[in-house]
Design a protein around this motif. Structure first.
Motif, short mmCIF file in Angstrom:
data_model
loop_
_atom_site.label_atom_id
_atom_site.label_comp_id
_atom_site.label_asym_id
_atom_site.label_seq_id
_atom_site.Cartn_x
_atom_site.Cartn_y
_atom_site.Cartn_z
N LYS A 224 5.03 -18.40 1.30
CA LYS A 224 4.41 -17.94 0.06
C LYS A 224 3.28 -18.87 -0.36
N PRO A 228 0.17 -15.16 1.53
CA PRO A 228 0.03 -14.11 2.53
C PRO A 228 -0.32 -12.77 1.90
N LEU A 230 0.46 -8.83 1.83
CA LEU A 230 1.68 -8.09 2.14
C LEU A 230 1.33 -6.62 2.28
N LYS A 366 11.06 -10.30 -2.57
CA LYS A 366 10.11 -9.94 -3.64
C LYS A 366 10.02 -11.06 -4.66
N ALA A 367 11.20 -11.61 -5.02
CA ALA A 367 11.22 -12.65 -6.05
C ALA A 367 10.36 -13.83 -5.61
N MET A 369 7.85 -13.67 -3.29
CA MET A 369 6.46 -13.29 -3.09
C MET A 369 5.74 -12.92 -4.38
N GLN A 370 6.46 -12.36 -5.35
CA GLN A 370 5.81 -11.96 -6.59
C GLN A 370 5.70 -13.13 -7.57
N LEU B 88 12.38 -11.99 -10.64
CA LEU B 88 11.39 -11.05 -10.12
C LEU B 88 10.92 -10.10 -11.21
N THR B 91 8.86 -11.73 -13.91
CA THR B 91 7.50 -11.98 -13.41
C THR B 91 6.66 -10.72 -13.44
N ARG B 95 3.48 -9.89 -15.80
CA ARG B 95 2.20 -9.60 -15.17
C ARG B 95 1.64 -8.27 -15.68
N SER B 259 1.26 -8.67 -3.39
CA SER B 259 1.94 -9.71 -4.17
C SER B 259 1.60 -9.63 -5.65
N GLN B 260 0.98 -8.52 -6.08
CA GLN B 260 0.59 -8.40 -7.49
C GLN B 260 1.25 -7.18 -8.13
N ASP B 261 2.53 -6.95 -7.82
CA ASP B 261 3.19 -5.74 -8.30
C ASP B 261 3.21 -5.65 -9.82
#
Lengths: 371, 314, 381
Positions: A224, A228, A230, A366-367, A369-370, B88, B91, B95, B259-261
């Motif tokens: 991370k 990267p 995704l 996800k936790a 990467m986000q 998650l 975050t 965002r 990575s920007q969900d």
């Protein structure tokens, strides 16, 4: 009261259809090469619908399997390009509500297909005559019978742009941590393919999966730090072609696609190993008996050497029928394992374990990467 | 007396015919039912929506059994616990909310002068140009536009090529938070302008002339007269942009590089990737709740703006 | 500003009687002239009304003075300074707009405070002035009301207070009373005049209402087709209209045509068929040639009506006609009389005392009489 009655009737009808189909199987209707069966073959539908992935994926399926099937049977094949994960709830809902499902055959990842098998919406395919000549790879691990038939395997390789690796091909997944590659690497957006090599690269043992995967999460956390990208299958091809990335963990097919388009891309299986997985074909429950019959015939046809040869030449992936030859550019390629020693460095985890832990692994990935 | 044909337009004749038909098909004593009949489609739609929400509400209290991939029979608040405890979701929610607020402010700031010029310019050509530029993007869907930005802002895209000409190394313009916000602003701009236009054209030009004659330069005319009077339009446009941005899916998916969900992407993942309808429903309901709360807050603070429907309009 | 300098400016202002000077101003939109070669001077402290029908260019001229838009040619001077390049907010001009243009998001008091706030006065000064001016316009105590909570007349008062509170050199009124009903309009005319006199502020008012122009003004400019037709005191404008347009636009006027037959002293004789008429050339017009076509304007109130010509003793011109229309207006009856001998022209007559004798019915034959000295003659070109 009424509801239950209707439900039971639906159930009865479906059981009847299933029984009839089984009977058909017992009398040997399946063998296309058995001339005595022709007289009894069920009515042909105008077309059967196969859900498929787009681009080169559907092109090779059409050339290798669908066209041959149509030539043999006269039944047209329609390819439905709905995303695999979007067709799934539709099929599930149709089966739950006793409706005819929207597709005859789903071309699916074995992990996804296993979910449907666990849910009980798949037809059993054990009776297909061509199964007898397939390798072990065709059999789904950890499930009873053949709710899915795996049709080929693939490797989540480390694909890279040689110009970004002047010292030669990367030996380890840790090469992705090179500061030079910050913002220049790509992974699948659900992390698939990366978990198991990461477990090794993070200093853990494969035997600890799924019990203790902290080493994998640690390594992914390090990744991370490299920001990267995704994405999904087509993204990798695009990103390599557009110069957005220099290295990725992806199915070799996507890297090979970029290479076919003239981009200098290579791939390797690093020392930690690569995830090996399979895709397969399955049939949802609830089809009319005759359509079920011809859907099974389609899958049976997909298991012939001729069909596999053309289909998998297109995908560049190893099949499940002995005698299929690798395409010239993939002879002895690590992404095209054929001999037992080729599998030495490939990591295969049963679809059952994968499906049971998918939600949790997904959340963890996800936790990270986000964040 | 001789009839003058021009005195009785064709539209009146058509309406006469329709009235005669309605009188025949729908006798007067059923007249009281007409308003309900007209409301029926709306009620049906809202009804379906409510049924859907109830079902989503039901599923949100069930968890996924990964050995059968079916939802549990019994009810539990486990999904809500997950939604509130897992980092998650915090975050992603932060965002989305922050993004929606930034997008709203930036969009309004950009849309205002555009709308003002469009509404006030005495030049008919310029107005048409501005209107066309406004409507053109509507014919190009969000997804296509996002892919357009991929082409323009990519490492080998137009912008980086232009930078390359002046010797600048390719910059990573895509696949980050600013790229998503940029795409959203560009997507929302026409909506904001359309919402602002009626509010701005409702401000009499005479008021601006009055302010000037009373000693206000254009800046103070703007801040003391135009801006306060445009508030209903700003609130209306702001609410639309805020809710659309908060719930957006495509821009984070395409321009975010994975990575920007936003919340919608997280919901999608639960429904379509992990097949966890329970958690997906929970997130969806929480998004509805958060959005409603936010809209309620804005309305409480600033009024409903042009979205307010009142009988008496001044 | 130092005291001495301020006194100098004050002295200069006192020494210069002309506040506004409009010098050959024209305004064209796409080649069409809204104002054409307008010139006039306005002295300090006076109330000037620009009167004209819609499209006469009066509002355009007013807006040029206010600074909205720039004249195509010519120059406007205020206090002797050319102002073409001065934006509206830097001209010391208060303006009351046609639709008042009050700020709906502010209260009455805040509206009045607006120009002071724009001039960066402190809160105490603002509060004091706002109170004083709200009292001046008799709105003391209503300052907290929103604009839409005020009546039409109250809104007018807010608008005038707002335009005056910063003590501008010049007040411009752009038909602010046009939308009011008649009673309120007449009250407000007097009210505006009172306030103007009280403050002594130089004022330019624009209207199409001749009564308003006559009632309120020190001076009246009549405009038509972008041109100034006449500038004079109200009584002079009424009594001696400089041309037929002004004569027609102000007052109720009948027109008789004829051919000049003789000129003796100021009196011009002319004939229409068998009818002998006479009148005086209007304003500073030269005496006509014999045989020249003339038109004579006669005010309705100068004409007397009777059943018999013998009742019109002492009048030097008498014609007969037939009642075409009798309009009862309460305090008077207006007769429209068709005079066959003058080519069927309609002349209007006021009868202010209809109770004294029975009213004439349409179709009745009557005699009309007037004095030649009340007829103003204009050459027909």
């Amino acid at each position: 009261m009424n509801g239950r009655k209707i439900m039971s009737q639906v159930f009865d009808r479906r059981r009847f259809l299933k029984t009839a189909a089984m009977a058909g199987a017992a009398t040997g209707v399946y063998g296309l090469n058995a001339p005595r069966a022709w007289a009894q073959e069920p009515e042909k539908p105008k077309e059967i619908i196969i859900r498929a992935w787009g681009g080169s994926w559907v092109d090779s399926l059409k050339a290798g399997v669908s066209d041959g099937f149509t030539a043999k049977t006269g039944i047209a094949v329609r390819h439905d390009l709905t995303e695999d994960n979007e067709i799934q709830p539709k099929v599930w809902a149709a089966v739950d509500q006793g409706r005819v499902p929207p597709i005859h055959i789903n071309w699916d990842t074995t992990v996804n297909a296993t979910k449907s098998a666990l849910r009980g919406v798949t037809e059993d395919l054990s009776g297909l005559s061509n199964l007898a000549s397939t390798t072990d790879l065709a059999k789904p691990v950890g499930l009873d019978g053949y709710p899915i038939i795996n049709t080929y395997g693939y490797v989540y390789v480390l694909a890279y742009r040689p110009s970004a690796f002047p010292d030669g091909q990367p030996k380890s997944w840790k090469a992705l941590l090179d500061p030079k590659l910050k913002g220049r690497i790509a992974l699948y957006n659900d992390g698939i393919g990366m978990h198991f090599p990461a477990q090794v690269a993070g200093g853990g043992k494969l035997e600890d999966i799924p019990g203790n995967m902290q080493p994998a999460w640690d390594f992914i956390t390090q990744l991370k730090g490299q920001s990267p990208l995704l994405g999904e299958d087509p993204d990798f091809t695009t990103w390599f072609q557009k110069g957005e990335i220099d290295a990725a963990c992806t199915i070799s097919t996507n890297a090979r696609e970029a290479k076919k388009n003239g981009i200098d891309i290579a791939w390797t299986v690093p020392e930690e190993g690569c995830k090996f997985d399979t895709d397969g074909l399955w049939i949802p429950k609830g089809l009319p008996a005759n359509e079920l019959h011809w859907a099974k015939e389609y899958i049976n046809h997909a298991l012939t050497v001729e069909a596999q040869q053309i289909w998998l030449d297109g995908l560049g992936l190893p099949g499940v029928v002995p005698g299929v030859k690798p395409p010239q550019d993939l002879v002895n390629d690590p992404s095209y394992p054929t001999k037992p020693e080729d599998f030495k460095n490939l990591i295969r985890v049963s679809a059952k374990i994968q499906t049971e832990n998918q939600s949790e692994w997904f959340s963890k990935f996800k936790a990270i990467m986000q964040g | 007396m001789r009839q003058t044909p021009a005195a009785y337009p064709l539209t009146w004749r058509i309406m006469d015919g329709l009235e005669a038909f309605v009188a025949f098909a729908w006798p007067a004593r059923l007249g009281a039912a007409i308003p309900w009949l007209m409301l029926a489609p709306a009620l049906l739609l809202v009804g379906l929506l409510v049924i859907g929400l109830v079902q989503i509400g039901d599923v949100s209290f069930r968890t996924l059994d990964p050995s059968t991939y079916r939802m549990s029979e019994n009810y539990t608040i486990a999904n809500y616990q997950r939604a509130f405890t897992e980092s998650l979701f915090a975050t992603v929610a932060t965002r989305s909310l922050l993004g929606a607020l930034i997008v709203t402010v930036v969009t309004l700031v950009l849309a205002f002068p555009y709308t003002y010029l469009m509404v006030r310019t005495p030049n008919a050509m310029l107005r048409k140009l501005l209107l066309t530029a406004l409507f053109l993007p509507f014919f190009i869907g969000q997804v296509v536009r996002a892919y357009g930005w991929l082409i323009i802002l990519g490492n080998q895209g137009m912008v980086n090529e232009a930078l390359g000409l002046v010797g600048v190394e390719p910059l990573r313009l895509l696949y980050n938070y600013p790229a998503v916000l940029f795409g959203l602003v560009q997507y929302m701009l026409p909506f904001a302008v359309l919402m602002l236009a009626p509010a701005l054209s409702a401000i009499p030009e005479e008021l601006e002339a009055a302010a000037e004659s009373l000693g206000a330069n254009w800046v103070r005319t703007f801040t003391h007269v135009v801006l306060p009077l445009a508030r209903p339009g700003l609130v209306g446009a702001g609410l639309v942009v805020l809710t659309l941005s908060l719930t957006d899916f495509a821009m984070p998916a395409i321009l975010g590089g994975g990575s920007q969900d936003f919340i919608a992407n997280a919901i999608y993942d639960q429904f379509f990737r992990t097949s966890d309808q329970g958690l997906g429903s929970t997130l969806a309901l929480l998004l509805v709740a958060a959005g409603s709360l936010l809209v309620g807050l804005v309305i409480a603070l600033f009024g409903a703006g042009t979205l307010a429907l009142s009988r008496v309009r001044r | 500003m130092p005291r001495e300098q301020g006194r100098d400016v004050e002295a200069m202002r006192e020494s210069r009687p002309v506040l506004v000077s409009v010098n050959d101003v024209s305004m064209a939109y796409n080649g069409a002239y809204a104002v054409r070669s307008a010139s006039f001077d306005l002295e300090r402290g006076r109330f000037l009304t620009i009167l004209g029908p819609s499209g006469s260019g009066k509002t355009t001229l007013l807006r040029l003075i206010a600074g909205f838009g720039r004249a195509t040619s010519g120059e406007i001077f205020i206090n002797g300074q050319p102002v073409s390049a001065v934006p509206p907010h830097k001209r010391s001009i208060g303006m009351v707009f046609q639709r008042l243009a009050l700020f709906p998001h502010l209260t009455a008091a805040e509206n009045v405070a607006f120009p002071l706030k724009m001039r960066r006065h402190d809160a105490t000064t603002i509060a004091g002035k706002v109170t004083r001016f709200l009292e001046l316009v008799k709105l003391g105590g209503l300052g907290g009301r929103r604009i839409h909570e005020l009546s039409g007349g109250q809104q007018q008062r807010v608008a005038i207070a707002r335009a005056l509170v910063f003590e501008p050199d010049l007040l411009l009124l752009d038909e602010p009373l046009a939308a009011l009903d008649r009673k309120l309009r007449e009250d407000m005319q007097l009210e505006f005049r009172r306030i103007q006199r009280e403050l002594g502020v130089t004022t330019i008012n624009v209207t199409h209402d001749q009564r308003e122009a006559l009632v309120m003004s020190d001076e009246v400019i009549v405009m038509d087709a972008g041109k100034i037709q006449q500038k004079a005191r109200p009584a002079e404008t009424y009594r001696n209209p400089r041309n037929a347009f002004v004569a027609n636009f102000i007052g109720v006027t009948g027109f008789v045509e004829g051919t000049a037959t003789s000129v003796s002293g100021g009196l011009v004789r002319m004939s229409h068929g068998n009818v002998e008429l006479a009148g005086i050339m209007a304003g500073d017009a030269a005496p006509p040639r014999i045989g020249q076509s003339l038109v004579g304007a006669i005010r309705a109130e100068q004409v007397r009506i009777a059943a018999d010509r013998r009742q019109l003793g002492g009048l030097d011109t008498i014609v007969t006609g037939e009642i075409a229309e009798a309009i009862f207006e309460g305090e008077r009856i207006v007769y429209e009389v068709r005079v066959a001998a003058l080519g069927g022209v309609i002349l209007r007559v006021f009868d202010h005392d209809p109770a004294e004798h029975s009213q004439f019915e349409p179709g009745a034959h009557v005699s009309l009489g007037w004095n030649a000295s009340d007829v103003r003659l204009y050459g027909m070109d």
